[in-house]
Design a protein around this motif. Structure first.
Motif, short mmCIF file in Angstrom:
data_model
loop_
_atom_site.label_atom_id
_atom_site.label_comp_id
_atom_site.label_asym_id
_atom_site.label_seq_id
_atom_site.Cartn_x
_atom_site.Cartn_y
_atom_site.Cartn_z
N LEU A 37 0.82 -1.21 0.00
CA LEU A 37 0.00 0.00 0.00
C LEU A 37 0.86 1.26 0.00
N ASP A 38 2.02 1.21 0.68
CA ASP A 38 2.97 2.33 0.66
C ASP A 38 2.30 3.65 1.04
N SER A 39 1.58 3.64 2.14
CA SER A 39 0.78 4.80 2.55
C SER A 39 1.65 5.90 3.12
N ASP A 40 1.19 7.14 3.03
CA ASP A 40 1.90 8.28 3.58
C ASP A 40 1.73 8.41 5.09
N VAL A 41 0.67 7.81 5.63
CA VAL A 41 0.46 7.79 7.07
C VAL A 41 -0.40 6.58 7.39
N HIS A 42 -0.13 5.99 8.55
CA HIS A 42 -0.96 4.89 9.04
C HIS A 42 -1.82 5.43 10.18
N LEU A 43 -3.05 5.82 9.87
CA LEU A 43 -3.97 6.26 10.91
C LEU A 43 -4.48 5.02 11.64
N ALA A 44 -3.65 4.52 12.50
CA ALA A 44 -3.94 3.31 13.26
C ALA A 44 -3.07 3.33 14.50
N ASP A 45 -3.58 2.74 15.55
CA ASP A 45 -2.87 2.69 16.82
C ASP A 45 -1.85 1.56 16.76
N PRO A 46 -0.55 1.86 16.88
CA PRO A 46 0.44 0.78 16.85
C PRO A 46 0.25 -0.21 17.99
N ALA A 47 -0.31 0.25 19.11
CA ALA A 47 -0.56 -0.68 20.22
C ALA A 47 -1.58 -1.73 19.85
N SER A 48 -2.62 -1.34 19.09
CA SER A 48 -3.63 -2.31 18.69
C SER A 48 -3.09 -3.26 17.63
N VAL A 49 -2.19 -2.79 16.78
CA VAL A 49 -1.57 -3.68 15.79
C VAL A 49 -0.62 -4.65 16.49
N LEU A 50 0.10 -4.16 17.49
CA LEU A 50 0.99 -5.02 18.26
C LEU A 50 0.22 -6.16 18.91
N ALA A 51 -1.05 -5.93 19.24
CA ALA A 51 -1.86 -6.96 19.88
C ALA A 51 -2.19 -8.12 18.94
N ALA A 68 9.45 -4.93 16.96
CA ALA A 68 10.37 -4.69 15.85
C ALA A 68 9.61 -4.46 14.55
N ASP A 69 8.51 -5.18 14.35
CA ASP A 69 7.69 -4.98 13.15
C ASP A 69 7.06 -3.59 13.15
N ILE A 70 6.56 -3.18 14.30
CA ILE A 70 5.93 -1.85 14.41
C ILE A 70 6.94 -0.76 14.04
N GLU A 71 8.14 -0.84 14.57
CA GLU A 71 9.15 0.17 14.30
C GLU A 71 9.64 0.09 12.86
N GLU A 72 9.68 -1.11 12.31
CA GLU A 72 10.10 -1.26 10.92
C GLU A 72 9.16 -0.52 9.97
N ILE A 73 7.87 -0.67 10.19
CA ILE A 73 6.90 0.00 9.32
C ILE A 73 7.00 1.51 9.47
N ALA A 74 7.12 1.99 10.71
CA ALA A 74 7.23 3.43 10.93
C ALA A 74 8.49 3.99 10.30
N THR A 75 9.56 3.23 10.30
CA THR A 75 10.83 3.69 9.75
C THR A 75 10.87 3.59 8.23
N ASN A 76 10.40 2.48 7.69
CA ASN A 76 10.58 2.21 6.27
C ASN A 76 9.43 2.71 5.38
N ILE A 77 8.28 2.93 5.96
CA ILE A 77 7.14 3.38 5.14
C ILE A 77 6.66 4.75 5.62
N SER A 78 5.96 4.78 6.74
CA SER A 78 5.45 6.05 7.27
C SER A 78 4.96 5.83 8.69
N PRO A 79 4.74 6.91 9.44
CA PRO A 79 4.41 6.76 10.86
C PRO A 79 3.04 6.12 11.10
N TRP A 80 2.91 5.62 12.33
CA TRP A 80 1.62 5.30 12.90
C TRP A 80 1.07 6.56 13.57
N PHE A 81 -0.26 6.72 13.50
CA PHE A 81 -0.86 7.84 14.21
C PHE A 81 -2.32 7.46 14.49
#
Length: 407
Positions: free
Chosen positions: A147-161, A168-181
């Motif tokens: 998807l290569d989105s410019d922002v992930h309007l999603a809670d990284p805590a809920s994805v971590l669940a 490490a996956d959460i930080e990888e996406i924020a670093t390599n694609i775009s932030p969580w928010f």
């Protein structure tokens, strides 16, 4: 900023984004670079829900930072264009900012497209199409790269669940694609995963919306809608009757004999449309929010009013739900069934626009003598109420979404 994937290599974008890497709370960078040379201004063209708006911003305004728990400070090099979401309170915030059609993923898109479009007919000139989007509840890293989105309007805590994710996956996406928010656990003030326990905070729906508006540099729309929201709350407070309050059960009745029920008096944005009306929760402390109950438990609670989440959805038939309860020998003893006070609702994960409508409809459903009666509803879009019975100006809200308004 251009979105020409064929002309841009992933490596170029990844290298650019790494200018703001680090832990999530340390400030993460979104957007794509601009070869502006010596120019001091940049033109951002946004193709949103209802058309195209153009804003001129000075180069000195970038980068900018928006802070919200659990992410902390998040830095943006440019206003995001493509938007990943999971839950509809955040997709609804994009919609309220005129960016609904920039959403590329969400939970159950077909369902929520149909539900949200029960309200858009009351907003002149507002259109929304979420059909065919990626259904993102059980999202994978591979899909986020695609998807290569410019922002992930999603809670990284809920994805971590999710079982397949780690930090490490959460930080990888924020670093390599775009932030969580995003912020999920404010829905009922529930506990996030342990990794986020120390950084988590709870926000109201409108506090979270204000921060999302800052991400898109569209605070004027937030402020205009927040003013309408404040007016609606003032009207509710002014006319709220004294005396006894109705007891209420709010739940999902796709199976009327075994509904899922949600407390109406708990904190969180799931009840942002009902708490200002001060009802009594029919179950009290006996049933936890989100529990499934049988008809005997519902009869014992004996609510004055039953509110049916999703009752406005085209796949629901309020007539069938009412008939099922009226024909059940146990349900027949319930006060709400006997009095015909079984009403539809919209969505649990309401965005700001649905919140306005749901405040209006719930006020009429609970206190018809004070706010005007809710019309008999079986199917179709949100009823077209006479202007004198509306809690807010539909045209004004539509103009704000469309960007055609004066602050």
């Amino acid at each position: 900023m251009a979105r020409d994937f064929d002309a841009r290599t992933d490596a170029t974008r990844r290298d650019y984004l790494k200018t703001g890497t680090g832990l999530l709370a340390a400030g993460l960078v979104a957007g794509c670079s601009s070869d502006s040379g010596d120019d001091t201004t940049a033109t951002t063209t946004t193709e949103g829900t209802t058309g195209t708006t153009t804003e001129n911003t000075t180069a000195s305004e970038f980068p900018y930072t928006v802070s919200m728990a659990p992410m902390g400070d998040v830095e943006f090099e440019a206003v995001p264009e493509t938007i990943f979401t999971r839950l509809t309170h955040l997709a609804g915030m994009a919609f309220a900012l005129g960016r609904g059609n920039d959403v590329n993923a969400m939970h159950a898109p077909a369902y929520y497209d149909a539900l949200w479009n029960q309200f858009t007919p009351r907003l002149p000139g507002v259109e929304l199409d979420w059909t065919g989007l990626y259904s993102s509840w059980n999202v994978t890293k591979e899909k986020l790269y695609s998807l290569d989105s410019d922002v992930h309007l999603a809670d990284p805590a809920s994805v971590l669940a999710l079982d397949s994710w780690d930090m490490a996956d959460i930080e990888e996406i924020a670093t390599n694609i775009s932030p969580w928010f995003g912020n999920h656990y404010s829905h009922r003030h529930t506990e996030p995963p342990a990794a986020y326990a120390d950084s988590y905070e709870y926000y109201t729906l409108w506090e979270q919306f204000e921060k999302v508006s800052q991400v898109f540099r569209d605070e004027a729309k937030y402020e205009a809608l927040a003013e309408i929201h404040a007016d609606v709350l003032d009207r509710i407070e002014t006319d709220l009757p004294d005396g006894d309050r109705p007891s209420v059960v709010m739940g999902g009745f796709s199976d009327p004999s075994a509904p899922y029920v949600y407390n109406v008096d708990t904190p969180g944005f799931l009840t942002a449309h009902i708490r200002p009306l001060d009802p009594v929760d029919a179950f009290g402390d006996d049933v936890a929010s989100g529990s499934r109950v049988d008809m005997e438990a519902l009869a014992e609670a004996d609510p004055d009013v039953i509110l049916v989440f999703g009752g406005l959805h085209p796949s629901y038939s309020m007539g069938d739900i009412r008939a099922a309860l009226e024909d059940d020998p146990v349900a027949q003893t319930i006060t709400a069934v006997q009095d015909g006070r079984i009403y539809p609702q919209g969505g649990r994960y309401q965005g700001p626009i649905l919140n306005l409508f749901q405040l209006e409809m719930t006020a009429k459903q609970l206190y018809p003598d004070a706010y005007g009666a809710w019309p008999e509803y079986t199917e179709g879009p949100y009823p077209d109420l006479p202007s004198e019975e509306q809690f807010f100006d539909r045209q004004r809200v539509a103009d704000i979404i469309n960007g055609d308004f004066e602050a």
